[in-house]
Design a protein around this motif. Sequence first.
Motif, PDB file in Angstrom:
ATOM      1  N   GLU A  70       0.850  -1.181   0.000  1.00 27.95           N
ATOM      2  CA  GLU A  70       0.000   0.000   0.000  1.00 27.95           C
ATOM      3  C   GLU A  70       0.888   1.235   0.000  1.00 27.95           C
ATOM      4  O   GLU A  70       1.791   1.352   0.828  1.00 27.95           O
ATOM      5  CB  GLU A  70      -0.886   0.020   1.245  1.00 27.95           C
ATOM      6  N   ILE A  71       0.646   2.127  -0.954  1.00 25.42           N
ATOM      7  CA  ILE A  71       1.368   3.389  -1.004  1.00 25.42           C
ATOM      8  C   ILE A  71       0.427   4.467  -0.486  1.00 25.42           C
ATOM      9  O   ILE A  71      -0.663   4.653  -1.016  1.00 25.42           O
ATOM     10  CB  ILE A  71       1.827   3.756  -2.433  1.00 25.42           C
ATOM     11  N   ARG A  72       0.845   5.159   0.550  1.00 22.73           N
ATOM     12  CA  ARG A  72       0.104   6.295   1.083  1.00 22.73           C
ATOM     13  C   ARG A  72       0.839   7.552   0.652  1.00 22.73           C
ATOM     14  O   ARG A  72       2.063   7.605   0.721  1.00 22.73           O
ATOM     15  CB  ARG A  72       0.018   6.233   2.605  1.00 22.73           C
ATOM     16  N   SER A  73       0.086   8.548   0.220  1.00 19.01           N
ATOM     17  CA  SER A  73       0.697   9.759  -0.309  1.00 19.01           C
ATOM     18  C   SER A  73      -0.089  10.987   0.108  1.00 19.01           C
ATOM     19  O   SER A  73      -1.292  10.911   0.368  1.00 19.01           O
ATOM     20  CB  SER A  73       0.726   9.714  -1.844  1.00 19.01           C
ATOM     21  N   GLY A  74       0.596  12.108   0.139  1.00 22.01           N
ATOM     22  CA  GLY A  74      -0.049  13.378   0.410  1.00 22.01           C
ATOM     23  C   GLY A  74       0.875  14.524   0.051  1.00 22.01           C
ATOM     24  O   GLY A  74       2.078  14.343  -0.121  1.00 22.01           O
ATOM     25  N   ILE A  75       0.293  15.685  -0.075  1.00 23.21           N
ATOM     26  CA  ILE A  75       1.067  16.899  -0.319  1.00 23.21           C
ATOM     27  C   ILE A  75       1.214  17.596   1.017  1.00 23.21           C
ATOM     28  O   ILE A  75       0.228  17.809   1.719  1.00 23.21           O
ATOM     29  CB  ILE A  75       0.341  17.817  -1.323  1.00 23.21           C
ATOM     30  N   HIS A  76       2.436  17.926   1.402  1.00 20.35           N
ATOM     31  CA  HIS A  76       2.587  18.610   2.687  1.00 20.35           C
ATOM     32  C   HIS A  76       3.009  20.061   2.540  1.00 20.35           C
ATOM     33  O   HIS A  76       3.055  20.798   3.526  1.00 20.35           O
ATOM     34  CB  HIS A  76       3.481  17.832   3.659  1.00 20.35           C
ATOM     35  N   ALA A  89       5.424   3.497   1.803  1.00 18.96           N
ATOM     36  CA  ALA A  89       5.083   2.168   1.307  1.00 18.96           C
ATOM     37  C   ALA A  89       4.932   1.255   2.514  1.00 18.96           C
ATOM     38  O   ALA A  89       5.814   1.219   3.381  1.00 18.96           O
ATOM     39  CB  ALA A  89       6.180   1.643   0.387  1.00 18.96           C
ATOM     40  N   LEU A  90       3.807   0.555   2.581  1.00 20.96           N
ATOM     41  CA  LEU A  90       3.533  -0.359   3.686  1.00 20.96           C
ATOM     42  C   LEU A  90       3.293  -1.763   3.149  1.00 20.96           C
ATOM     43  O   LEU A  90       2.583  -1.938   2.150  1.00 20.96           O
ATOM     44  CB  LEU A  90       2.299   0.074   4.475  1.00 20.96           C
TER      45      LEU A  90
END
Length: 133
Positions: A70-76, A89-90
């Motif tokens: 699982e790829i977790r993504s966000g704009i910070h 990446a999990l």
Amino acid sequence: MYRTLITPRFSETDALGHINNTVVPVWFEKARTPIFRCFIPTLDHRQWNLILAGFNVDYLLPTYYGEDVEIRSGIHHIGNSSLKIWHQALQGGKVVAQAEVAMVHYDYEAESSTAIGEEVRLLLAELQDPRPW
């Protein structure tokens, strides 16, 4: 935060039996597709207006074939002409890699950065999420 599910391919493993370290950045790039669509909804490469300015990845644990990632993504951060994106990446519920990416809104003809328009900023704001680390 948004999520992308990756199924590792056997061809992505290396001689040590885990996913090669060159593969994870490619997965992170795939996970940036929603961000790319904010700038270029059709993803038409002839209209491309982004450039990769920097990429830092930390490999925390080995990643293996045979179990989804699982790829977790966000704009910070959204700047005047750039943005910073985070990825994790999990696998098996554990963070195996994480990265910070800097992208610049770019005018290829002028060979310079260009301001991110308000319409795109609104779309990017929907993907904004602080880094989890």
